[in-house]
Design an enzyme around this catalytic site. Structure first.
Site, short mmCIF file in Angstrom:
data_model
loop_
_atom_site.label_atom_id
_atom_site.label_comp_id
_atom_site.label_asym_id
_atom_site.label_seq_id
_atom_site.Cartn_x
_atom_site.Cartn_y
_atom_site.Cartn_z
N CYS A 78 -30.19 16.09 6.38
CA CYS A 78 -28.85 16.68 6.31
C CYS A 78 -28.28 16.72 7.72
O CYS A 78 -28.62 17.61 8.51
CB CYS A 78 -28.89 18.08 5.70
SG CYS A 78 -27.26 18.89 5.67
N CYS A 227 -20.58 15.40 4.08
CA CYS A 227 -21.99 15.02 3.95
C CYS A 227 -22.28 14.07 5.10
O CYS A 227 -21.80 12.93 5.12
CB CYS A 227 -22.25 14.34 2.61
SG CYS A 227 -23.97 13.78 2.41
#
EC number: 5.1.1.7
Length: 291
Positions: A78, A227
């Site tokens: 992430c 993202c």
């Protein structure tokens, strides 16, 4: 009782990607998927990703980080969450560089070109079908046979696929990425049988060779304002198709990221902001029903 009960946390965001950072390097406790879902509940601290720092397992690293999506599943990477972790660490210690271990491997991070910018080395992308992974062989993963809509007039088709520590499928569109009902298509594509570990689904529009706009349905989290790994996957895939340069600006609903697919070693560098919102402690009542 959950290891998170009454534990301190920091609520942050990376260009709109909602992040909760928990430092458990001084604890032997383990966070379970049930714990992660409890934190994300309406009475908890809703997030896209929960970044949990554990004691380092490897010499020279700051921590081993486990990353949870809000459905309790674990993610390998992430990028937006890593920038939040880095900002928190640098503000506390005065460091300007650090290395972390994740399920996706080692991630090197450093202070960016401005005080509010942070860079994460997301590593080398993987293109082989079995490494993404896909359920069947595709020799050329710059595009694969997958579509949504009628066979003779598909709404979305021929995505590029790549792993950035997690699986990504990028559908190229010629117009506004907001013109498509990603909230409806996203779950279908995320859980398509071709993706045995599910996938992040991104719509991408190439503005020019230096600029791409995207919108992402994030595996395990749903529609997201940002993202980081999807931005990296998009930049790499566009360069592979020779539709963009190796350094591009990616515009997401939450803001912009600069992505460089470094020619010298094929590492993907992501640079962007990280914002602190507030800190607190988890209410033990959140975990009352967690075994």
């Amino acid at each position: 009782m959950s290891a998170l009960a009454n534990h301190a946390f920091a609520k942050m965001n990376g260009i709109g990607n909602e992040i909760v950072v928990v430092d458990m390097r001084d604890s032997a406790g383990i966070v379970t998927p049930e714990d992660a879902r409890a934190v994300a509940s309406a009475k908890g601290v809703p997030y896209d990703q929960l970044m949990v720092l554990h004691k380092p397992r490897l010499e020279g690293t700051e921590a081993f980080i486990r990353i949870y999506n809000n459905d309790g599943s674990e993610a390998g990477a992430c990028g937006n969450g890593m920038r939040c972790v880095v900002r928190r660490l640098f503000e506390t210690t005065g460091q300007r560089a650090a290395t972390f271990e994740t399920r996706a491997g080692l991630l090197n991070c450093w202070q960016g070109p401005a005080p509010d910018l942070f860079t994460v080395d997301m590593g080398v992308p993987k293109f082989a079908w079995q490494d993404i992974p896909l359920a069947e062989e595709f020799r050329d993963t710059r595009y694969i046979e997958l579509q949504i809509g009628p066979i003779d007039n598909p709404i979305l088709h021929s995505p590029s696929v790549v792993s950035m520590g997690n699986p990504h499928a990028i559908f190229w569109v010629d117009d506004d990425v907001n013109a498509y009902d990603l909230g409806r298509f996203g779950p279908l594509l995320e859980n398509h049988p071709i993706f045995p570990e599910r996938a992040n689904i991104t719509l991408a529009h190439i503005v020019d060779r230096d600029h791409i706009t995207i919108r992402t349905w994030e595996r395990g989290a749903g529609l997201t304002r940002a993202c980081g790994s999807a931005a990296c996957a998009t930049a790499v895939s566009a360069a592979r198709l020779k539709r963009a340069n190796r350094t591009v600006q990616i515009t997401l609903p939450g803001g912009d990221l600069t992505i460089e697919w470094r020619a010298s070693d094929d590492h993907v560098l992501m640079t962007g902001t990280a914002t602190f919102e507030f800190e607190g402690r988890f209410d033990p009542a959140l975990f009352a029903s967690v075994a």
